[in-house]
Motif scaffolding. Structure first.
Motif, mmCIF file in Angstrom:
data_model
loop_
_atom_site.group_PDB
_atom_site.id
_atom_site.type_symbol
_atom_site.label_atom_id
_atom_site.label_comp_id
_atom_site.label_asym_id
_atom_site.label_seq_id
_atom_site.Cartn_x
_atom_site.Cartn_y
_atom_site.Cartn_z
ATOM 1 N N TRP A 163 0.325 -0.901 0.147
ATOM 2 C CA TRP A 163 0.052 -0.105 0.456
ATOM 3 C C TRP A 163 0.759 2.040 -0.037
ATOM 4 N N ARG A 164 2.502 1.110 0.237
ATOM 5 C CA ARG A 164 2.994 2.549 0.364
ATOM 6 C C ARG A 164 2.819 3.683 -1.013
ATOM 7 N N HIS A 165 2.884 2.752 -2.309
ATOM 8 C CA HIS A 165 2.355 3.006 -3.575
ATOM 9 C C HIS A 165 1.450 4.230 -3.454
ATOM 10 N N ARG A 166 0.622 4.515 -2.305
ATOM 11 C CA ARG A 166 -0.623 5.509 -2.801
ATOM 12 C C ARG A 166 0.334 6.884 -1.415
ATOM 13 N N TYR A 167 1.086 6.648 -0.879
ATOM 14 C CA TYR A 167 1.449 8.076 0.103
ATOM 15 C C TYR A 167 3.241 8.217 -1.410
ATOM 16 N N ALA A 168 3.083 9.352 -0.548
ATOM 17 C CA ALA A 168 4.343 10.477 -1.274
ATOM 18 C C ALA A 168 5.699 9.432 -1.138
ATOM 19 N N PRO A 169 6.437 9.563 -2.072
ATOM 20 C CA PRO A 169 7.715 8.778 -2.177
ATOM 21 C C PRO A 169 9.127 8.997 -1.260
ATOM 22 N N GLY A 170 8.953 8.355 0.076
ATOM 23 C CA GLY A 170 9.703 8.175 1.212
ATOM 24 C C GLY A 170 8.621 7.338 2.521
ATOM 25 N N VAL A 171 7.761 7.651 2.042
ATOM 26 C CA VAL A 171 6.558 7.353 3.451
ATOM 27 C C VAL A 171 6.661 6.000 3.634
ATOM 28 N N THR A 172 7.294 5.593 4.911
ATOM 29 C CA THR A 172 7.388 4.476 5.162
ATOM 30 C C THR A 172 6.211 3.879 6.289
ATOM 31 N N HIS A 173 5.571 5.645 7.090
ATOM 32 C CA HIS A 173 5.518 4.988 8.517
ATOM 33 C C HIS A 173 3.992 6.137 8.695
ATOM 34 N N ASN A 174 3.247 5.510 8.464
ATOM 35 C CA ASN A 174 1.465 5.895 9.206
ATOM 36 C C ASN A 174 0.904 6.448 11.278
ATOM 37 N N THR A 175 0.835 7.543 10.993
ATOM 38 C CA THR A 175 -0.129 8.030 12.694
ATOM 39 C C THR A 175 -1.308 7.471 12.583
ATOM 40 N N GLU A 176 -1.919 6.738 13.157
ATOM 41 C CA GLU A 176 -3.427 6.393 13.648
ATOM 42 C C GLU A 176 -3.706 6.146 14.706
ATOM 43 N N ARG A 177 -5.034 7.409 14.675
ATOM 44 C CA ARG A 177 -6.277 8.097 16.059
ATOM 45 C C ARG A 177 -6.668 7.692 15.973
ATOM 46 N N LEU A 178 -6.693 7.142 17.959
ATOM 47 C CA LEU A 178 -7.742 5.856 18.138
ATOM 48 C C LEU A 178 -8.857 6.800 18.745
ATOM 49 N N PHE A 179 -9.965 6.156 18.131
ATOM 50 C CA PHE A 179 -11.620 6.707 18.359
ATOM 51 C C PHE A 179 -12.604 5.673 19.106
ATOM 52 N N GLY A 180 -13.077 5.943 19.484
ATOM 53 C CA GLY A 180 -14.191 4.806 20.049
ATOM 54 C C GLY A 180 -15.480 5.169 19.098
ATOM 55 N N LEU A 181 -16.629 5.148 19.206
ATOM 56 C CA LEU A 181 -18.148 5.168 18.648
ATOM 57 C C LEU A 181 -19.497 4.785 19.490
ATOM 58 N N CYS A 182 -19.454 4.837 19.844
ATOM 59 C CA CYS A 182 -20.546 3.492 21.126
ATOM 60 C C CYS A 182 -22.207 4.043 20.653
ATOM 61 N N VAL A 183 -22.656 3.741 19.711
ATOM 62 C CA VAL A 183 -23.878 3.349 19.655
ATOM 63 C C VAL A 183 -24.759 2.156 20.761
ATOM 64 N N PRO A 184 -25.951 2.862 20.485
ATOM 65 C CA PRO A 184 -27.203 2.602 21.629
ATOM 66 C C PRO A 184 -27.306 0.177 21.039
ATOM 67 N N ALA A 185 -27.549 0.245 19.808
ATOM 68 C CA ALA A 185 -27.535 -1.610 19.285
ATOM 69 C C ALA A 185 -26.410 -1.666 18.260
ATOM 70 N N PRO A 186 -26.491 -2.750 18.362
ATOM 71 C CA PRO A 186 -25.945 -3.667 16.918
ATOM 72 C C PRO A 186 -26.538 -2.325 15.474
ATOM 73 N N LEU A 187 -26.602 -1.974 14.734
ATOM 74 C CA LEU A 187 -27.317 -1.278 13.787
ATOM 75 C C LEU A 187 -27.094 -1.784 12.220
ATOM 76 N N PRO A 188 -27.985 -2.068 11.764
ATOM 77 C CA PRO A 188 -27.447 -1.883 10.147
ATOM 78 C C PRO A 188 -26.597 -1.347 9.440
ATOM 79 N N VAL A 189 -25.975 -1.552 9.466
ATOM 80 C CA VAL A 189 -24.792 -0.486 7.839
ATOM 81 C C VAL A 189 -24.643 -0.235 6.509
ATOM 82 N N ARG A 190 -23.821 0.382 5.929
ATOM 83 C CA ARG A 190 -24.328 0.137 4.445
ATOM 84 C C ARG A 190 -22.807 0.673 3.887
ATOM 85 N N LEU A 191 -22.493 -0.095 3.332
ATOM 86 C CA LEU A 191 -21.258 -0.328 3.234
ATOM 87 C C LEU A 191 -20.769 -0.404 1.620
ATOM 88 N N ASN A 192 -20.238 0.870 1.307
ATOM 89 C CA ASN A 192 -19.287 0.825 0.102
ATOM 90 C C ASN A 192 -19.007 -0.294 -0.413
#
Length: 154
Positions: free
Chosen positions: A86-115
């Motif tokens: 997947w490195r071809h998606r980034y600028a040349p020389g980019v080898t690392h990614n910073t990932e920020r963690l989130f939680g999303l609490c929803v009241p119950a399992p919900l149907p989702v619409r996938l792409n």
């Protein structure tokens, strides 16, 4: 048409219920790769929270700010090496990614619409089973944080 390089800053959003059932989605480009919602910033000035809400909407059709939904920035980040395929998606020389963690609490399992270009299947599992199902170690670790986060979740 050439796309601009991806920004090596992304979010991981663990969508879960108060009783810790977790939504996972299967990648279209990697069958068997189950994950939470992920995605990179669209532009450098986009905040982490904006990125998280946008990616949730794009990948599941859910509104992170709908009544009864609580999007929370966990204040945790992972820095990891980008998989070579997947490195071809980034600028040349980019080898690392910073990932920020989130939680999303929803009241119950919900149907989702996938792409269908991005994901082919979805399911809700108890947190421990969801963590075992994840291909990504950082995603599994994030799910394993759920029971320890206590009041941040709801």
């Amino acid at each position: 048409m050439n796309r601009p390089p991806k920004i090596p800053q992304s979010v991981l959003v663990v969508i879960h219920t108060p009783d810790l059932h977790v939504l996972l989605i299967e990648r279209a480009d990697a069958p068997g790769f189950w994950q939470s919602v992920t995605g990179a910033k669209d532009f450098a000035e986009e905040t982490w929270g904006q990125t998280a809400a946008r990616e949730v909407a794009e990948e599941t059709g859910l509104d992170a700010h709908a009544p009864g939904h609580r999007l929370r920035d966990w204040g945790l980040e992972n820095v990891y090496e980008i998989y070579p395929q997947w490195r071809h998606r980034y600028a040349p020389g980019v080898t690392h990614n910073t990932e920020r963690l989130f939680g999303l609490c929803v009241p119950a399992p919900l149907p989702v619409r996938l792409n269908p270009r991005e994901h082919t299947a979805q399911g809700w599992w108890p947190w421990a089973q969801a963590a075992e199902r994840c291909f990504s170690p950082s995603n599994a670790e994030a799910i394993l944080w759920l029971p320890r986060l206590g009041g941040m979740m709801v």
